[in-house]
Structure formats: C-alpha cells, structure tokens
Design a protein around this motif. Sequence first.
Motif, PDB file in Angstrom:
ATOM      1  N   ASP A 150       0.806  -1.217   0.000  1.00  0.00           N
ATOM      2  CA  ASP A 150       0.000   0.000   0.000  1.00  0.00           C
ATOM      3  C   ASP A 150       0.843   1.273   0.000  1.00  0.00           C
ATOM      4  O   ASP A 150       0.299   2.380   0.068  1.00  0.00           O
ATOM      5  CB  ASP A 150      -0.937   0.016   1.220  1.00  0.00           C
ATOM      6  N   ASP A 151       2.173   1.144  -0.082  1.00  0.00           N
ATOM      7  CA  ASP A 151       3.040   2.320  -0.225  1.00  0.00           C
ATOM      8  C   ASP A 151       3.114   2.686  -1.700  1.00  0.00           C
ATOM      9  O   ASP A 151       3.716   1.965  -2.502  1.00  0.00           O
ATOM     10  CB  ASP A 151       4.439   2.025   0.325  1.00  0.00           C
ATOM     11  N   THR A 152       2.508   3.809  -2.049  1.00  0.00           N
ATOM     12  CA  THR A 152       2.426   4.238  -3.445  1.00  0.00           C
ATOM     13  C   THR A 152       3.165   5.549  -3.621  1.00  0.00           C
ATOM     14  O   THR A 152       2.984   6.487  -2.838  1.00  0.00           O
ATOM     15  CB  THR A 152       0.960   4.410  -3.873  1.00  0.00           C
ATOM     16  N   THR A 153       4.015   5.617  -4.648  1.00  0.00           N
ATOM     17  CA  THR A 153       4.816   6.805  -4.913  1.00  0.00           C
ATOM     18  C   THR A 153       4.610   7.246  -6.355  1.00  0.00           C
ATOM     19  O   THR A 153       4.774   6.442  -7.286  1.00  0.00           O
ATOM     20  CB  THR A 153       6.313   6.535  -4.679  1.00  0.00           C
ATOM     21  N   VAL A 154       4.249   8.501  -6.526  1.00  0.00           N
ATOM     22  CA  VAL A 154       4.081   9.085  -7.862  1.00  0.00           C
ATOM     23  C   VAL A 154       5.320   9.918  -8.161  1.00  0.00           C
ATOM     24  O   VAL A 154       5.642  10.854  -7.421  1.00  0.00           O
ATOM     25  CB  VAL A 154       2.821   9.966  -7.943  1.00  0.00           C
ATOM     26  N   ILE A 155       6.027   9.573  -9.238  1.00  0.00           N
ATOM     27  CA  ILE A 155       7.232  10.298  -9.640  1.00  0.00           C
ATOM     28  C   ILE A 155       6.904  11.121 -10.885  1.00  0.00           C
ATOM     29  O   ILE A 155       6.584  10.559 -11.932  1.00  0.00           O
ATOM     30  CB  ILE A 155       8.391   9.333  -9.935  1.00  0.00           C
ATOM     31  N   GLY A 156       6.962  12.428 -10.752  1.00  0.00           N
ATOM     32  CA  GLY A 156       6.700  13.332 -11.874  1.00  0.00           C
ATOM     33  C   GLY A 156       8.001  13.882 -12.427  1.00  0.00           C
ATOM     34  O   GLY A 156       8.748  14.561 -11.711  1.00  0.00           O
ATOM     35  N   LEU A 157       8.299  13.590 -13.685  1.00  0.00           N
ATOM     36  CA  LEU A 157       9.510  14.082 -14.334  1.00  0.00           C
ATOM     37  C   LEU A 157       9.164  15.376 -15.063  1.00  0.00           C
ATOM     38  O   LEU A 157       8.514  15.358 -16.113  1.00  0.00           O
ATOM     39  CB  LEU A 157      10.055  13.027 -15.306  1.00  0.00           C
ATOM     40  N   ILE A 158       9.605  16.497 -14.512  1.00  0.00           N
ATOM     41  CA  ILE A 158       9.211  17.819 -15.005  1.00  0.00           C
ATOM     42  C   ILE A 158      10.309  18.378 -15.907  1.00  0.00           C
ATOM     43  O   ILE A 158      11.481  18.378 -15.537  1.00  0.00           O
ATOM     44  CB  ILE A 158       8.940  18.786 -13.839  1.00  0.00           C
ATOM     45  N   THR A 159       9.905  18.875 -17.064  1.00  0.00           N
ATOM     46  CA  THR A 159      10.827  19.494 -18.011  1.00  0.00           C
ATOM     47  C   THR A 159      10.317  20.884 -18.371  1.00  0.00           C
ATOM     48  O   THR A 159       9.130  21.063 -18.664  1.00  0.00           O
ATOM     49  CB  THR A 159      10.959  18.647 -19.293  1.00  0.00           C
ATOM     50  N   ASP A 160      11.222  21.869 -18.336  1.00  0.00           N
ATOM     51  CA  ASP A 160      10.889  23.263 -18.671  1.00  0.00           C
ATOM     52  C   ASP A 160       9.747  23.798 -17.818  1.00  0.00           C
ATOM     53  O   ASP A 160       8.963  24.654 -18.274  1.00  0.00           O
ATOM     54  CB  ASP A 160      10.535  23.386 -20.158  1.00  0.00           C
ATOM     55  N   GLY A 161       9.616  23.314 -16.607  1.00  0.00           N
ATOM     56  CA  GLY A 161       8.617  23.840 -15.678  1.00  0.00           C
ATOM     57  C   GLY A 161       7.184  23.462 -15.986  1.00  0.00           C
ATOM     58  O   GLY A 161       6.261  23.992 -15.348  1.00  0.00           O
ATOM     59  N   ASP A 162       6.956  22.545 -16.925  1.00  0.00           N
ATOM     60  CA  ASP A 162       5.599  22.149 -17.297  1.00  0.00           C
ATOM     61  C   ASP A 162       5.137  21.002 -16.394  1.00  0.00           C
ATOM     62  O   ASP A 162       5.563  19.856 -16.559  1.00  0.00           O
ATOM     63  CB  ASP A 162       5.559  21.724 -18.768  1.00  0.00           C
ATOM     64  N   GLU A 163       4.255  21.298 -15.453  1.00  0.00           N
ATOM     65  CA  GLU A 163       3.758  20.308 -14.497  1.00  0.00           C
ATOM     66  C   GLU A 163       2.354  19.810 -14.821  1.00  0.00           C
ATOM     67  O   GLU A 163       1.709  19.186 -13.977  1.00  0.00           O
ATOM     68  CB  GLU A 163       3.779  20.903 -13.084  1.00  0.00           C
ATOM     69  N   THR A 164       1.885  20.081 -16.023  1.00  0.00           N
ATOM     70  CA  THR A 164       0.514  19.710 -16.386  1.00  0.00           C
ATOM     71  C   THR A 164       0.268  18.219 -16.251  1.00  0.00           C
ATOM     72  O   THR A 164      -0.707  17.774 -15.630  1.00  0.00           O
ATOM     73  CB  THR A 164       0.215  20.152 -17.832  1.00  0.00           C
ATOM     74  N   ALA A 165       1.161  17.409 -16.816  1.00  0.00           N
ATOM     75  CA  ALA A 165       0.985  15.949 -16.777  1.00  0.00           C
ATOM     76  C   ALA A 165       1.041  15.436 -15.344  1.00  0.00           C
ATOM     77  O   ALA A 165       0.278  14.539 -14.961  1.00  0.00           O
ATOM     78  CB  ALA A 165       2.044  15.269 -17.638  1.00  0.00           C
ATOM     79  N   TYR A 166       1.926  15.985 -14.541  1.00  0.00           N
ATOM     80  CA  TYR A 166       2.070  15.535 -13.150  1.00  0.00           C
ATOM     81  C   TYR A 166       0.805  15.840 -12.349  1.00  0.00           C
ATOM     82  O   TYR A 166       0.309  14.977 -11.604  1.00  0.00           O
ATOM     83  CB  TYR A 166       3.282  16.220 -12.526  1.00  0.00           C
ATOM     84  N   ARG A 167       0.271  17.034 -12.502  1.00  0.00           N
ATOM     85  CA  ARG A 167      -0.934  17.404 -11.755  1.00  0.00           C
ATOM     86  C   ARG A 167      -2.149  16.621 -12.243  1.00  0.00           C
ATOM     87  O   ARG A 167      -3.019  16.244 -11.441  1.00  0.00           O
ATOM     88  CB  ARG A 167      -1.169  18.908 -11.850  1.00  0.00           C
TER      89      ARG A 167
END
Length: 373
Positions: A150-167
Amino acid sequence: MKCFERLVKTFITSSLPDSLDPLQFAYRANRSTDDAISLTLHTALSHLDQRNTYVRMLFIDYSSAFNTIVPSKLIIKLRDLGLNSALCDWIMSFLTGRSQAVRMGNVTSSTLTLNTGAPQGCVLSPLLYSLFTHDCVATHSSNTIIKFADDTTVIGLITDGDETAYREEVRALTSWCQDNNLHLNVSKTKELIVDYRKRQREAHTPITIDGTPVERVSSFRFLGVNISEDLTWTHHTRVISKAARQRLFFLRRLRKFNMDSRILCNFYRCTIESILTGCITAWYGSCTALNRKTLQRVVKTAQHITRTELPSMEDLYTQRCRKKAGRILKDPHHPSNNLFCLLPSGRRYRSIRTKTTRLRDSFIPQAIRLLNS
C-alpha cells in the motif's frame, strides 16, 4: 485453513499473466524494497541528467488500505485477469459474511458481520490487495507510479517547468481511489522535490488533493531508507549509524557475560549489520567517503567487541550488488532488466553514459561495472 490458502495463493500466482503491473514490488518473486528504491532513484537521476529539469515525488498514504477492499470490485478485476470463475466465487465467499467480535477481559462485544476488507493475518490478503490495485498505473509517459503493497509513490519528471501531466496524474489517482473505495490520508501524504537548477525561476506551487495542500518535506523515510531532497545520504547514514551504535550496548553486555564469539557474531549480524545494510545496494554506492567512514567505524567497534574479523561495508555492498544484478539478469520480467544492455559481442555490458556523478554511482551503473570486472 492457512495451508489451504497457500495452495490457493500458489494457484492464483501461476494463473496470472506476465503483463501484470511490473512496478508492484511487494509479494512477488525476485522483488524487494531494494528494487523499488533503486528504480525510483534511477528514474529520477536519469531525468535530472538532462537540462532544465526537476523531479517531484508524491508519497501517498492510505487509511486502512487492506480494510477497504470491496470484494465485488475485486472479483471483477480477477475475472478480467483471466482467473477461473469458480475460484472467483470462492474468493467472494471467503471475503464476505465474516463474523467479528472484540473481547476485552471477560467482556465481549456484539457480533458484527463484515463484507469489506481482507482478514488480518490472512495468507491471501497481501496478494488480493496487490491484484485489487494492479490497474493503478501512470497515465502519462512522463510519470511513474511505483508500489510496494500500500506504499504508493508518484514520480513526476518535469521538463521546462511544465507540471501539467504531473498534476493531471495526481487528479487521476485521486479519482481512481474514490472509485475503488480507497481513502487518501492527505495529512500523512508528503511531497519531495528534487531540483538541482541553480536559478529557480519561481517557488514550486504545492500540489493539492481535494482542495488540501500536500506538505513538502526535505527528507522522507521511503521503504526504510531516508531520501533527502538533494539525493545525498548524509542524513540516512547518520540515522542508521546512531541506531546501530545504540545496539552496541547490548553487544557489550553479552561479552561481559562471557558469551561465545559465535553468539556475539550472530547477534551482530541480526541486530546491527541488518540495520547498516538495509537496502544497501540502492544507496551505498552514492555515499561520500565521510559517510562510508562513519558506517565502517561502527563495524570496527563491533569487531573490537566480538574479537572476530567482520566483513567490511564495502565487501558487503559489492557482494550483494553482484548477487542482485545476477538475479535481475535472469528475470526478463524484472522492470530493471532492460537497463542491462549487452554489447554486440555478447560478453560485456554497456555502461550507462551519465553527466553527473550521482547517476554514475547509483545501483545500475555500479552493477554494470561490477559485472564487467
């Protein structure tokens, strides 16, 4: 009953497709916390090797995850995985209509019938939870969801400050939890941001879940390893060396009672070495010389107490790194297997080209160098 559950578990495991989520590292052969941490760090460092990038890690916390399994939804997922209908009916009967009461001394509560969750201490419960959450996967290629039970980790790889996909990934995960009756504990959910850019244009906007901002931390204990926001291991080595030194007191007491050296060595391996070498393949290669001396100092003290030659931290790391690399190479379904690439001659492995020493000293490049040597 537990013996019969083990038979059912073996049958379920043999019936599952090989395409099952490879990023669930719990309750599977040749998977461990070392693998989950190593892949998390390799994913982050490989991305940080590029220009104008940073990484956001969201460590999800669920409230009573095993107790919120909905059997009817679980059965639908099991049938989609191709399990036998009779077996699905048996699991449905096994999870529903269970009677439970609480007894304290001579007082017993009234009996309550439960139709949700998995029994505590049940052999099948961990496997059923993994199958219940197997469809919790990343929807964007720039994100990775790594799970260990039940330990879940979301890793967002951000490029050029674009966090749209991560959010969007976090919103999709929140929606998935609502659909599957899993409750996110926002107060215990933490976020770690790794940003090596010298000039950060603006402060990072906190992520929100159901309107509540998630707390950003400078370090987080992930599967027993303390990960810092700069991905250095000074904090982790300080924590484990302190815990190990506290247990040296008991080792001294045993020697004072004239215990045999074999007993002292066994006690050292079980209570001190196990702390120093927890998930060692994932982090020791990136430690500084000062951090390694701090850890080796504990080993030397224990060696003086036991009056026996003990393996050094460097030897333990090399031995376990080679052993783990060999197991990964033999498992074509391991998520890190494709990172070991053979040269055209088929005799040696390609080295991973890196721009930073952080990635060069992580597990995969270190393992490749050991295999080539």
